[in-house]
Design an enzyme around this catalytic site. Structure first.
Site, PDB file in Angstrom:
ATOM      1  N   ASP A   1      31.402   6.156  27.874  1.00 23.96           N
ATOM      2  CA  ASP A   1      31.763   4.785  27.478  1.00 23.96           C
ATOM      3  C   ASP A   1      33.071   4.400  28.178  1.00 23.96           C
ATOM      4  O   ASP A   1      33.377   4.963  29.229  1.00 23.96           O
ATOM      5  CB  ASP A   1      31.849   4.710  25.942  1.00 23.96           C
ATOM      6  CG  ASP A   1      31.576   3.304  25.420  1.00 23.96           C
ATOM      7  OD1 ASP A   1      32.132   2.344  25.981  1.00 23.96           O
ATOM      8  OD2 ASP A   1      30.803   3.152  24.456  1.00 23.96           O
TER       9      ASP A   1
ATOM     10  N   HIS B   1      32.378   3.370  31.386  1.00 21.95           N
ATOM     11  CA  HIS B   1      32.189   1.919  31.349  1.00 21.95           C
ATOM     12  C   HIS B   1      33.400   1.174  31.894  1.00 21.95           C
ATOM     13  O   HIS B   1      33.517  -0.017  31.733  1.00 21.95           O
ATOM     14  CB  HIS B   1      31.855   1.459  29.929  1.00 21.95           C
ATOM     15  CG  HIS B   1      30.502   1.911  29.459  1.00 21.95           C
ATOM     16  ND1 HIS B   1      29.956   1.532  28.270  1.00 21.95           N
ATOM     17  CD2 HIS B   1      29.580   2.726  30.038  1.00 21.95           C
ATOM     18  CE1 HIS B   1      28.750   2.092  28.124  1.00 21.95           C
ATOM     19  NE2 HIS B   1      28.511   2.829  29.183  1.00 21.95           N
TER      20      HIS B   1
END
Ligand SMILES: *[C@@H]1O[C@H](CO)[C@@H](O)[C@H](O)[C@H]1NC(C)=O
Ligand SMILES: *[C@@H]1O[C@H](CO)[C@@H](O)[C@H](O)[C@H]1NC(C)=O
Ligand SMILES: *[C@@H]1O[C@H](CO)[C@@H](O)[C@H](O)[C@H]1NC(C)=O
Ligand SMILES: *[C@@H]1O[C@H](CO)[C@@H](O)[C@H](O)[C@H]1NC(C)=O
Ligand SMILES: *[C@@H]1O[C@H](CO)[C@@H](O)[C@H](O)[C@H]1NC(C)=O
Ligand SMILES: *[C@@H]1O[C@H](CO)[C@@H](O)[C@H](O)[C@H]1NC(C)=O
Ligand SMILES: *[C@@H]1O[C@H](CO)[C@@H](O)[C@H](O)[C@H]1NC(C)=O
Ligand SMILES: *[C@@H]1O[C@H](CO)[C@@H](O)[C@H](O)[C@H]1NC(C)=O
Length: 394
Positions: free
Chosen positions: A219, A242
């Site tokens: 993430d 991310h």
């Protein structure tokens, strides 16, 4: 002359020990408190006993040693301050490991964190040791409240240097309500598809420096949330992951406050987003005075993103949104794995203002041009490829 020297020496020695400053910094080794370090026995009690002595030491500085070549299994544990020494060193040489299966975690209370440091000033964690959150069974189970691994809550003058962090059930490091944080030379690793395994989350904190670190997770590599200001990030390698994000801000109508965030000299490699600001519809407050400069993107899906409509659904926002202003992207170069090099998706009513893009050069990884989409953004674009239609060329 010699007599004067001796008298002086005696005076200095006596007065220094009188004020308790000359006595050497005491060391407390968890092994001396019965910690086994075999990776299986619960060593939490030994760690807490050692912590009690470190935290209560009367010297200016005290040191907790977690020795090398050993793996200490710990149940959820709270290292609570305030402490007496003005500096507490933790030498993390060995490993700390979480319980093996989801059901073997013994929660202290409803505050589900694994290792938590609370209300401590002058905490310095140094060493080549590793913190292993044993995330696999959590990622595979469908429990919703996976625990974060390492949380610093209300800490001042905190330093974390050299450590490795792997496989958190959720986010790896959370910096919450801290002032004065210096993170350097760390490495965070979790698989690309592990859910919500952010690298470092910052909330309600100020004067945070993060530099020279590698973050590979499932993430956000770094996420900066509400209540944060004076955050400097540099020399980060991020990916997979991310990207580096501000937000999401303003969820459930919250008032967000983020300002003075500077991200410089970072490389994002194979990440979903690059450098991003995301806010929910219906929130209020601001994200402002933010710079991203000298950023290299390599095969990033969406390299430059401002999204003021973070939820896809048009909900009852009452026309409100978190204000985004004074944002500069400067010298962002490299490749995108999609056609969308730049996305500025701002709200019709609130919009994004004083947006500056300069020296942007983003192509597709096959060499083709990328595209920019831009709604309700106001500012300038200088030497931009792709051209950003709603900003003024300058
Ligand atoms: C420090 O010592 C006092 C008195 O013995 C005790 O009450 C307190 O819990 C200790 N602090 C810590 C952090 O263990
Ligand atoms: C996940 O949840 C569903 C329904 O809540 C349940 O039927 C299923 O057994 C769960 N799977 C695991 C691996 O826990
Ligand atoms: C932080 O450390 C500096 C110098 O090391 C010191 O002057 C300052 O008082 C400390 N601040 C806090 C909140 O402990
Ligand atoms: C980090 O650790 C390295 C190696 O031990 C040391 O040389 C360096 O001074 C430390 N840096 C900080 C900021 O503590
Ligand atoms: C950067 O961090 C790595 C370890 O992650 C370390 O080996 C290297 O010395 C650090 N560089 C600087 C300039 O501190
Ligand atoms: C943070 O970055 C800003 C902008 O680059 C710079 O002016 C400031 O001095 C930096 N602060 C620290 C503590 O490095
Ligand atoms: C950028 O960051 C890398 C990694 O920390 C470092 O080695 C390099 O010196 C930095 N470059 C600049 C110009 O700050
Ligand atoms: C990006 O990652 C790939 C594969 O992980 C690696 O081969 C490449 O050297 C990296 N590029 C940069 C610029 O770091």
């Amino acid at each position: 002359m010699k007599g004067v020297f001796v008298v002086l020496l005696v005076f200095v020695t006596v007065s220094r020990s009188f004020f308790g400053r000359a006595s050497p910094s005491p060391c407390f080794n968890v092994a001396s408190y019965g910690a086994r370090g075999n990776g299986k026995t619960d060593d939490s009690e030994a760690f807490l006993k050692a912590w009690k002595d470190v935290c209560n030491a009367t010297q200016e500085t005290a040191t907790l040693v977690i020795p090398k070549l050993k793996t200490f299994m710990l149940q959820p544990i709270l290292f609570q301050g305030p402490c007496k020494p003005s500096t507490i060193n933790i030498e993390l040489q060995g490993s700390m490991i979480a319980p093996k299966s989801v059901n073997s975690w013994k929660w202290r209370n409803s505050d589900r964190k694994w290792v938590q440091f609370s209300n401590i000033n002058g905490l310095v964690i140094n060493g080549e040791g590793q913190i292993d959150g044993q995330g696999h069974p959590w990622w595979n189970s469908n429990v919703s409240n996976r625990p974060p691994v390492l949380q610093f809550h209300s800490c001042g003058n905190l330093s974390l240097n050299g450590t490795t962090h792997i496989n958190s059930p959720k986010n790896h490091i959370s910096i919450d309500m801290c002032n004065g944080v210096h993170i350097s030379n760390i490495h965070i690793i979790a698989p690309m598809h592990s859910p919500n395994t952010d690298g470092i989350d910052i909330a309600g904190s100020s004067n945070v420096l993060i530099k020279n670190s590698t973050i590979e997770t499932g993430d956000d590599c770094i996420a900066i949330n509400s209540g944060s200001s004076l955050i400097n990030i540099s020399g980060i390698f991020c990916g997979p992951g991310h990207g580096i994000s501000i937000g999401s801000l303003g969820q459930n109508g919250d008032e967000a406050r983020v300002e003075e965030v500077h991200v410089r000299n970072c490389t994002l490699n194979g990440t979903l987003n690059g450098v991003r600001i995301k806010t929910w519809m219906g929130g209020s407050g601001y994200a402002r005075k933010i710079t991203f400069e000298d950023i290299v993107v390599v095969g990033v899906n969406q390299p430059v993103v401002i999204n003021q409509h973070y939820t896809g659904i048009e909900e009852k926002s009452g026309g409100e949104a978190v204000k985004i202003s004074d944002v500069t992207y400067s010298n962002v170069k490299g490749t995108a794995s999609s056609v969308e090099g730049v996305i500025l998706n701002c709200d019709a009513k609130v919009g994004c203002t004083h947006i500056v893009l300069e020296d942007i050069h983003i192509t597709r990884d096959d060499g083709d041009k990328t595209h920019a989409s831009c709604t309700n953004s106001h500012g300038i674009c200088k030497h931009c490829d792709p051209i950003v239609p709603c900003l003024l060329p300058s």
